[in-house]
Scaffold this motif. Structure first.
Motif, PDB file in Angstrom:
ATOM      1  N   PHE A 192      36.791  31.175  38.615  1.00 42.39           N
ATOM      2  CA  PHE A 192      36.614  30.885  39.936  1.00 42.39           C
ATOM      3  C   PHE A 192      35.471  29.552  39.903  1.00 42.39           C
ATOM      4  O   PHE A 192      34.205  30.115  39.628  1.00 42.39           O
ATOM      5  CB  PHE A 192      36.115  31.627  40.847  1.00 42.39           C
ATOM      6  CG  PHE A 192      37.002  33.006  41.335  1.00 42.39           C
ATOM      7  CD1 PHE A 192      38.366  32.609  40.937  1.00 42.39           C
ATOM      8  CD2 PHE A 192      36.628  34.099  41.340  1.00 42.39           C
ATOM      9  CE1 PHE A 192      39.374  33.715  40.915  1.00 42.39           C
ATOM     10  CE2 PHE A 192      37.579  35.240  41.715  1.00 42.39           C
ATOM     11  CZ  PHE A 192      38.746  35.145  41.335  1.00 42.39           C
ATOM     12  N   VAL A 208      40.552  27.583  41.007  1.00 37.55           N
ATOM     13  CA  VAL A 208      40.765  28.655  40.606  1.00 37.55           C
ATOM     14  C   VAL A 208      41.609  28.536  39.505  1.00 37.55           C
ATOM     15  O   VAL A 208      42.736  28.018  39.573  1.00 37.55           O
ATOM     16  CB  VAL A 208      41.228  29.731  41.782  1.00 37.55           C
ATOM     17  CG1 VAL A 208      41.952  30.952  41.189  1.00 37.55           C
ATOM     18  CG2 VAL A 208      40.615  29.937  42.722  1.00 37.55           C
ATOM     19  N   ALA A 235      37.113  38.044  39.648  1.00 41.08           N
ATOM     20  CA  ALA A 235      37.248  37.175  38.461  1.00 41.08           C
ATOM     21  C   ALA A 235      37.569  38.036  37.238  1.00 41.08           C
ATOM     22  O   ALA A 235      36.870  39.073  37.155  1.00 41.08           O
ATOM     23  CB  ALA A 235      35.950  36.277  38.266  1.00 41.08           C
ATOM     24  N   LEU A 250      36.551  36.089  44.978  1.00 37.64           N
ATOM     25  CA  LEU A 250      37.349  35.067  45.939  1.00 37.64           C
ATOM     26  C   LEU A 250      37.664  36.039  47.198  1.00 37.64           C
ATOM     27  O   LEU A 250      38.251  36.985  46.906  1.00 37.64           O
ATOM     28  CB  LEU A 250      38.353  34.423  45.161  1.00 37.64           C
ATOM     29  CG  LEU A 250      39.383  33.571  45.889  1.00 37.64           C
ATOM     30  CD1 LEU A 250      40.116  32.672  45.126  1.00 37.64           C
ATOM     31  CD2 LEU A 250      40.348  34.075  47.187  1.00 37.64           C
TER      32      LEU A 250
END
Length: 240
Positions: A209, A191, A58, A232
């Motif tokens: 996310f 996302v 992220a 992720l």
């Protein structure tokens, strides 16, 4: 012979199959890049291997959608692969295994979508991978399990998509239930690659996310109902 086999796998992108001679003259084996410990050798005896093939952290400025769709596969060497999948170290770019772009060549039993916070898995979605492509696996019809009690194969969803074209690809891996305008929308996970028409997609940095806290869909406009994950990861469960 192990090193020769590894070199063959790298050069040919045939990561699945390699015949080892020497001590394994009687057996066919699979040589596999194990991101947590270099290369491993498996018997081809109906084994199932879970292999991470995609990771983004992220807030690093990477478009998750573009990386998955058209991003160049990552370098295949033991050091970089181990580092790319070390959840304790945020990525400055993305990790993508060439298997993603060779999807249809593999016997994929399941696809596992995970979100992590502080290296702990906070979301795990399992999908059937049989007969899918790198775009089609992420769908309600392929869903096997989710962490939310109201998200299942018969759930009422408005969007369950890897790439949402009408919002210029800013939402990906998007699972939504109620579509009633920005303040009324409810869903489970998204996302966000950038700010779109809804204020709730604002983040100090992208990608973000978001996942619903608890066991049911939540109101997107209430930030307190959603967690923000750090990483992720998409993994493939391969039948060898």
């Amino acid at each position: 012979m192990g090193n020769d086999c590894k070199a063959f796998a790298i050069n040919s992108h045939n990561y699945n199959y390699c015949v080892l001679l020497g001590g394994f003259a009687q057996l066919n084996h699979t040589v596999w890049m194990n991101p947590y410990g270099g290369w491993s050798v498996y018997h081809i005896l109906n084994e199932t291997v879970e292999m991470p093939v995609f990771r983004v952290s992220a807030g690093n400025g990477v478009s998750v959608c573009n990386s998955w769709l058209t991003g160049t596969p990552s370098s295949l060497n033991e050091t970089s692969t181990s580092g790319d999948l070390d959840l304790g170290s945020p990525l400055t770019t993305f990790y993508k295994h060439p298997l993603v772009d060779d999807w249809e060549k593999w016997d994929i039993a399941e696809v596992i979508f995970s979100l992590y916070t502080n290296s702990n898995e906070v979301v795990r979605l399992r999908f059937s991978g049989s007969g899918t492509s790198k775009m089609s696996w992420f769908s309600l019809s392929n869903l096997l399990s989710s962490p939310w009690t109201d998200l299942h194969i018969n759930a009422d969803v408005s969007d369950f998509t890897l790439s949402l074209d009408w919002i210029a690809h800013f939402r990906t891996f998007y699972i939504n239930s109620v579509f009633g305008g920005c303040t009324m929308d409810k869903g489970w996970m998204v996302v966000v690659d950038g700010l779109d028409i809804c204020p709730w997609t604002f983040s100090a940095s992208y990608p973000a996310f978001l996942y619903a806290l608890g066991y049911q869909k939540r109101l997107w406009s209430d930030a307190n109902q959603f967690g923000n994950a750090d990483d992720l990861v998409v993994s493939l469960l391969l039948q060898l």
